[in-house]
Design a protein around this motif. Structure first.
Motif, PDB file in Angstrom:
ATOM      1  N   GLU A 242     -21.539  -3.248  38.422  1.00  0.00           N
ATOM      2  CA  GLU A 242     -23.086  -2.842  37.929  1.00  0.00           C
ATOM      3  C   GLU A 242     -23.211  -2.948  36.526  1.00  0.00           C
ATOM      4  O   GLU A 242     -24.461  -3.125  36.352  1.00  0.00           O
ATOM      5  CB  GLU A 242     -23.665  -1.885  38.902  1.00  0.00           C
ATOM      6  N   ILE A 243     -22.310  -2.596  35.937  1.00  0.00           N
ATOM      7  CA  ILE A 243     -22.368  -2.285  34.237  1.00  0.00           C
ATOM      8  C   ILE A 243     -21.791  -3.447  33.771  1.00  0.00           C
ATOM      9  O   ILE A 243     -22.173  -4.177  32.962  1.00  0.00           O
ATOM     10  CB  ILE A 243     -22.414  -1.004  33.968  1.00  0.00           C
ATOM     11  N   GLY A 244     -20.483  -3.572  34.136  1.00  0.00           N
ATOM     12  CA  GLY A 244     -19.663  -4.820  33.246  1.00  0.00           C
ATOM     13  C   GLY A 244     -19.035  -3.997  31.940  1.00  0.00           C
ATOM     14  O   GLY A 244     -18.600  -4.897  31.478  1.00  0.00           O
ATOM     15  N   CYS A 245     -18.990  -2.788  31.704  1.00  0.00           N
ATOM     16  CA  CYS A 245     -18.522  -2.733  30.319  1.00  0.00           C
ATOM     17  C   CYS A 245     -16.958  -2.233  30.455  1.00  0.00           C
ATOM     18  O   CYS A 245     -16.401  -2.392  31.428  1.00  0.00           O
ATOM     19  CB  CYS A 245     -19.446  -1.140  29.935  1.00  0.00           C
ATOM     20  N   LEU A 246     -16.546  -1.870  29.252  1.00  0.00           N
ATOM     21  CA  LEU A 246     -15.111  -1.246  29.388  1.00  0.00           C
ATOM     22  C   LEU A 246     -15.096   0.170  29.859  1.00  0.00           C
ATOM     23  O   LEU A 246     -15.879   0.859  29.620  1.00  0.00           O
ATOM     24  CB  LEU A 246     -14.392  -1.405  27.819  1.00  0.00           C
ATOM     25  N   LEU A 247     -13.669   0.384  30.360  1.00  0.00           N
ATOM     26  CA  LEU A 247     -13.787   1.613  30.739  1.00  0.00           C
ATOM     27  C   LEU A 247     -12.682   2.514  30.213  1.00  0.00           C
ATOM     28  O   LEU A 247     -11.394   1.862  29.675  1.00  0.00           O
ATOM     29  CB  LEU A 247     -13.316   1.461  32.304  1.00  0.00           C
ATOM     30  N   ALA A 248     -12.978   3.873  30.047  1.00  0.00           N
ATOM     31  CA  ALA A 248     -11.961   4.732  29.653  1.00  0.00           C
ATOM     32  C   ALA A 248     -11.829   5.851  30.236  1.00  0.00           C
ATOM     33  O   ALA A 248     -12.741   6.269  31.130  1.00  0.00           O
ATOM     34  CB  ALA A 248     -12.523   5.276  28.039  1.00  0.00           C
ATOM     35  N   VAL A 249     -10.752   6.575  30.493  1.00  0.00           N
ATOM     36  CA  VAL A 249     -10.514   7.522  31.564  1.00  0.00           C
ATOM     37  C   VAL A 249      -9.757   8.792  30.898  1.00  0.00           C
ATOM     38  O   VAL A 249      -8.776   8.760  30.067  1.00  0.00           O
ATOM     39  CB  VAL A 249      -9.729   7.102  32.885  1.00  0.00           C
ATOM     40  N   SER A 250     -10.288   9.820  31.280  1.00  0.00           N
ATOM     41  CA  SER A 250      -9.864  11.233  30.587  1.00  0.00           C
ATOM     42  C   SER A 250      -8.399  11.374  31.417  1.00  0.00           C
ATOM     43  O   SER A 250      -8.680  12.158  32.350  1.00  0.00           O
ATOM     44  CB  SER A 250     -10.783  12.274  30.480  1.00  0.00           C
ATOM     45  N   PHE A 251      -7.341  10.984  30.983  1.00  0.00           N
ATOM     46  CA  PHE A 251      -5.966  11.195  31.754  1.00  0.00           C
ATOM     47  C   PHE A 251      -5.567  12.445  31.551  1.00  0.00           C
ATOM     48  O   PHE A 251      -5.476  13.416  32.381  1.00  0.00           O
ATOM     49  CB  PHE A 251      -5.206  10.207  31.547  1.00  0.00           C
ATOM     50  N   HIS A 252      -5.193  12.763  30.226  1.00  0.00           N
ATOM     51  CA  HIS A 252      -4.679  14.253  29.846  1.00  0.00           C
ATOM     52  C   HIS A 252      -3.480  14.917  30.377  1.00  0.00           C
ATOM     53  O   HIS A 252      -2.829  15.773  30.021  1.00  0.00           O
ATOM     54  CB  HIS A 252      -5.890  15.205  29.959  1.00  0.00           C
ATOM     55  N   ALA A 253      -3.127  14.271  31.648  1.00  0.00           N
ATOM     56  CA  ALA A 253      -1.702  15.063  31.977  1.00  0.00           C
ATOM     57  C   ALA A 253      -0.957  13.984  32.869  1.00  0.00           C
ATOM     58  O   ALA A 253      -1.674  13.067  33.600  1.00  0.00           O
ATOM     59  CB  ALA A 253      -2.219  16.161  32.864  1.00  0.00           C
ATOM     60  N   THR A 254       0.225  14.458  33.164  1.00  0.00           N
ATOM     61  CA  THR A 254       1.162  13.442  33.976  1.00  0.00           C
ATOM     62  C   THR A 254       1.736  13.987  35.093  1.00  0.00           C
ATOM     63  O   THR A 254       2.235  13.236  35.805  1.00  0.00           O
ATOM     64  CB  THR A 254       2.369  12.824  33.140  1.00  0.00           C
ATOM     65  N   THR A 255       1.236  15.036  35.662  1.00  0.00           N
ATOM     66  CA  THR A 255       1.525  15.718  36.655  1.00  0.00           C
ATOM     67  C   THR A 255       0.339  16.221  37.459  1.00  0.00           C
ATOM     68  O   THR A 255      -0.574  16.763  36.817  1.00  0.00           O
ATOM     69  CB  THR A 255       2.455  16.773  36.812  1.00  0.00           C
ATOM     70  N   ASP A 256       0.167  16.079  38.723  1.00  0.00           N
ATOM     71  CA  ASP A 256      -1.075  16.625  39.357  1.00  0.00           C
ATOM     72  C   ASP A 256      -1.323  18.142  39.136  1.00  0.00           C
ATOM     73  O   ASP A 256      -2.533  18.711  38.721  1.00  0.00           O
ATOM     74  CB  ASP A 256      -1.074  16.606  40.857  1.00  0.00           C
ATOM     75  N   GLU A 257      -0.079  18.836  39.185  1.00  0.00           N
ATOM     76  CA  GLU A 257      -0.003  20.227  38.894  1.00  0.00           C
ATOM     77  C   GLU A 257      -0.914  20.661  37.625  1.00  0.00           C
ATOM     78  O   GLU A 257      -1.780  21.574  37.462  1.00  0.00           O
ATOM     79  CB  GLU A 257       1.253  20.792  38.874  1.00  0.00           C
ATOM     80  N   THR A 258      -0.580  19.672  36.346  1.00  0.00           N
ATOM     81  CA  THR A 258      -1.189  20.196  35.064  1.00  0.00           C
ATOM     82  C   THR A 258      -2.493  19.552  35.086  1.00  0.00           C
ATOM     83  O   THR A 258      -3.654  20.199  34.531  1.00  0.00           O
ATOM     84  CB  THR A 258      -0.409  19.531  33.999  1.00  0.00           C
ATOM     85  N   ARG A 259      -2.667  18.338  35.701  1.00  0.00           N
ATOM     86  CA  ARG A 259      -4.026  17.785  35.529  1.00  0.00           C
ATOM     87  C   ARG A 259      -5.013  18.509  36.512  1.00  0.00           C
ATOM     88  O   ARG A 259      -6.319  18.507  36.000  1.00  0.00           O
ATOM     89  CB  ARG A 259      -4.106  16.194  36.023  1.00  0.00           C
ATOM     90  N   ASP A 260      -4.613  19.231  37.367  1.00  0.00           N
ATOM     91  CA  ASP A 260      -5.567  20.163  38.324  1.00  0.00           C
ATOM     92  C   ASP A 260      -6.150  21.117  37.476  1.00  0.00           C
ATOM     93  O   ASP A 260      -7.193  21.468  37.603  1.00  0.00           O
ATOM     94  CB  ASP A 260      -4.760  20.844  39.424  1.00  0.00           C
ATOM     95  N   ILE A 261      -5.463  21.490  36.413  1.00  0.00           N
ATOM     96  CA  ILE A 261      -5.965  22.697  35.577  1.00  0.00           C
ATOM     97  C   ILE A 261      -6.726  21.973  34.620  1.00  0.00           C
ATOM     98  O   ILE A 261      -7.932  22.569  34.306  1.00  0.00           O
ATOM     99  CB  ILE A 261      -4.876  23.494  34.992  1.00  0.00           C
ATOM    100  N   LEU A 262      -6.297  20.948  33.848  1.00  0.00           N
ATOM    101  CA  LEU A 262      -6.973  20.469  32.816  1.00  0.00           C
ATOM    102  C   LEU A 262      -8.446  19.670  32.983  1.00  0.00           C
ATOM    103  O   LEU A 262      -9.287  19.859  32.512  1.00  0.00           O
ATOM    104  CB  LEU A 262      -6.008  19.535  32.011  1.00  0.00           C
ATOM    105  N   VAL A 263      -8.036  19.077  34.130  1.00  0.00           N
ATOM    106  CA  VAL A 263      -9.470  18.128  34.551  1.00  0.00           C
ATOM    107  C   VAL A 263      -9.449  18.477  36.090  1.00  0.00           C
ATOM    108  O   VAL A 263      -8.908  17.594  37.135  1.00  0.00           O
ATOM    109  CB  VAL A 263      -8.853  16.529  34.277  1.00  0.00           C
ATOM    110  N   PRO A 264     -10.221  19.596  36.587  1.00  0.00           N
ATOM    111  CA  PRO A 264     -10.292  19.875  37.772  1.00  0.00           C
ATOM    112  C   PRO A 264     -10.796  18.900  38.986  1.00  0.00           C
ATOM    113  O   PRO A 264     -10.276  19.029  39.973  1.00  0.00           O
ATOM    114  CB  PRO A 264     -11.184  21.201  37.863  1.00  0.00           C
ATOM    115  N   ILE A 265     -11.247  17.840  38.525  1.00  0.00           N
ATOM    116  CA  ILE A 265     -11.950  16.841  39.325  1.00  0.00           C
ATOM    117  C   ILE A 265     -10.487  16.287  40.235  1.00  0.00           C
ATOM    118  O   ILE A 265     -10.498  15.316  41.206  1.00  0.00           O
ATOM    119  CB  ILE A 265     -12.679  15.692  38.835  1.00  0.00           C
ATOM    120  N   ASN A 266      -9.168  16.474  39.363  1.00  0.00           N
ATOM    121  CA  ASN A 266      -8.300  15.607  40.125  1.00  0.00           C
ATOM    122  C   ASN A 266      -7.702  16.520  41.353  1.00  0.00           C
ATOM    123  O   ASN A 266      -6.993  15.854  42.007  1.00  0.00           O
ATOM    124  CB  ASN A 266      -6.965  16.387  38.925  1.00  0.00           C
TER     125      ASN A 266
END
Ligand code: SAH
Ligand code: SF4
Length: 396
Positions: A242-266
Motif C-alpha cells: 500500500e505504500i511501497g517505500c523502503l523498510l527499516a526495522v528496529s532489530f537491536h538484539a539477537t536473542t528473544d530474551e534480550t529483545r523482549d527487554i529492549l523492544v517489548p513488542i517482541n
C-alpha cells in the motif's frame, strides 16, 4: 506460538473535519477524499478530478497557502474554496540549527501537542526525519519517546505538513512549473524515524506518503522514503503493497530474551516471526535492501557473539539487508550506556566481513540535542524549571 504481550494501540486521531474555524483542511486529503470534498461543495463531478490535480499542484509543488494565489482557478471557485476550506500546517515552536547544518524543529499540532522533526543535510542529499505519533504506545527500554505517556496519532495533514513546513524553512518551493528533480533538492529523502510507531498509525502514514510520492504532490521517489518499525508484523506486508517505500526495522538484539527487554513488542511477535515477515517482504531485493537498525548498548547487545548471531539470522532467512549501527544516544535517567567506539568498530567489522554493509550512524546535531526524543525533553525541562523558578519567586 508467540506469547501475547499487553501491548495496546488505543490512540485517537483527530477527525479530518475538525480544523481551524470549522473549515475543512485540504492538506493531507487523499486524491479520492479531496474529490469527494469538492463534489460535496458543489463542484461538478466531471470537473472534480481536474480540480484535484490543480489544487494539489498549488499546494504541494508550489507551496501556495492562499486560494487567491491559485490563479488557474476561476475566481468564483477560489471564493468558494476560501469560504469552506483552509490550508493548515503545524506550527513551528522552536528551530535550532547545529554547527553541522542539522536543523531541529519542535512543532505544535492541534490540541497543543508537540512533536519533533529533524533535517539532516548531507553530500548530495537532505534527509528529513518525521514523526508519526505524539509519544509512542510501545515502551522500548532504551528509547526516550517510549517514556512519554501522552499518545495521539498524527493526522495525514500533520504528517505531510512536517515536510511542507521544512520546505518553507529551506525556501525550497519553486516559483513556477515543476519541482526540481530529487537529486537537486535540499529535502530529497524522508525517514519515518521520529516519534511514534508508524505502523500503529498506518492509514494516516500511508495517505501522507502517497502525497509525498505523487508526481502532482511532493514528487519524491518511493525509494527515497524509509519507514522504520519496531516490528508490527501484521502491517509489514501492507507497507510494501500500500505504500511501497523502503523498510527499516528496529532489530537491536539477537536473542528473544534480550529483545523482549529492549523492544517489548517482541513478546507479541518474536524474532522468528519478524524475520519470516521480512523474508516475505514483497519489495525486498538487492537494490532495495531492508535496513536492520541496531542500537549499540554497552554490555547488553554489543558482543562479538551478538554480531555473529545477527549475520547468521539474516543469512538463515535470506534477507537482502544492510545493518545500520546506531551509537546509543544517552538521555537523562537512561538505563544504558553507549558502547565504546572500539566495540562498535569490532562489531561493524564482523558484520562487514560476513558480506553485509554495516555503516555506523554518525551522531548529527549533538550541539542542538538532535537525537531521538531529546529536544522535546529539553524544552519540557526548560519549562519545568521556569515554573519552578516562578514558584520559588512567588509568581505562580
Ligand atoms: N518507532 C519506530 C520509529 C521511530 S524510532 C521504530 O522503533 O523503529 C527510530 C529509530 O531510533 C529506531 O531504530 C529506534 O530504535 C532508534 N532509537 C530510539 N531511541 C534511541 C536512542 N536513545 N539512541 C539511539 N537510537 C534510538
Ligand atoms: Fe516507540 Fe520506536 Fe521508541 Fe520503541 S523505539 S518506544 S517503537 S518510538
Amino acid at each position: 506460538m508467540t506469547a501475547k504481550a499487553p501491548i495496546t494501540q488505543d490512540v485517537m486521531t483527530l477527525p479530518r473535519k475538525i480544523e481551524a474555524g470549522g473549515k475543512i483542511n485540504l492538506i493531507g486529503q487523499t486524491r479520492d477524499q479531496l474529490r469527494e470534498t469538492l463534489i460535496a461543495a458543489g463542484t461538478p463531478e466531471k470537473q472534480a478530478k481536474m480540480r484535484v490535480g490543480q489544487i494539489w499542484q498549488w499546494l504541494y509543488q508550489k507551496g501556495v497557502r492562499s486560494f487567491d494565489d491559485m490563479t488557474n482557478l476561476a475566481k468564483p471557485f477560489r471564493a468558494m474554496l476560501a469560504e469552506s476550506f483552509c490550508i493548515e500546517l503545524p506550527e513551528v515552536v522552536t528551530r535550532l540549527i547545529s554547527e553541522d547544518g542539522t536543523r531541529k524543529y519542535l512543532v505544535r499540532i492541534a490540541g497543543g501537542h508537540e512533536v519533533e522533526v529533524v533535517y539532516i543535510p548531507e553530500e548530495g542529499r537532505g534527509t528529513l526525519c518525521i514523526s508519526s505519533q505524539v509519544g509512542c504506545t510501545l515502551t522500548c527500554s532504551f528509547c526516550h519517546t517510549g517514556t512519554q505517556k501522552l499518545v495521539r496519532n498524527l493526522s495525514a495533514a500533520e504528517i505531510i505538513g512536517q515536510v511542507m513546513l521544512v520546505r518553507d524553512d529551506l525556501g525550497e518551493w519553486p516559483e513556477l512549473g515543476r519541482a526540481n528533480p530529487p537529486e537537486a533538492r535540499l529535502l530529497s529523502n524522508i525517514v519515518l524515524m521520529g516519534m511514534g510507531e508508524p505502523l500503529y498509525n498506518f492509514e494516516n502514514v500511508r495517505d501522507a506518503m502517497k502525497i509525498a510520492m505523487d508526481p502532482e504532490g511532493i514528487s519524491l521517489s518511493r525509494r527515497r522514503i524509509t519507514l522504520s518499525t519496531s516490528g508490527v508484523v501484521p502491517e509489514i506486508e501492507r507497507t510494501a503493497t500500500e505504500i511501497g517505500c523502503l523498510l527499516a526495522v528496529s532489530f537491536h538484539a539477537t536473542t528473544d530474551e534480550t529483545r523482549d527487554i529492549l523492544v517489548p513488542i517482541n513478546k507479541r511477535w518474536n524474532i522468528e516471526t519478524l524475520l519470516s515477515a521480512l523474508a516475505a517482504y514483497p519489495k525486498a531485493s538487492n537494490s532495495e535492501r531492508i535496513t536492520f537498525e541496531y542500537v549499540m548498548l554497552k554490555g547488553i547487545n554489543d558482543s562479538d557473539e551478538d554480531a555473529h548471531r545477527l549475520v547468521q539470522l539474516i543469512k538463515d532467512y535470506k534477507i537482502p539487508a544492510k545493518i545500520n549501527l546506531i551509537p546509543f544516544n544517552e538521555w537523562p535517567g537512561a538505563p544504558y550506556e553507549r558502547s565504546s567506539n572500539n566495540r562498535i568498530r569490532a562489531f561493524s567489522d564482523i558484520v562487514h566481513d560476513a558480506g553485509y554493509a554495516s555503516p555506523v550512524r554518525k551522531p548529527r546535531g549533538e550541539d542542538i540535542m538532535a537525537a531521538c526524543g531529546q529536544l522535546k525533553s529539553e524544552t519540557e525541562r526548560a519549562r519545568k524549571s521556569r515554573k519552578q523558578i516562578e514558584a520559588e519567586a512567588g509568581l505562580s
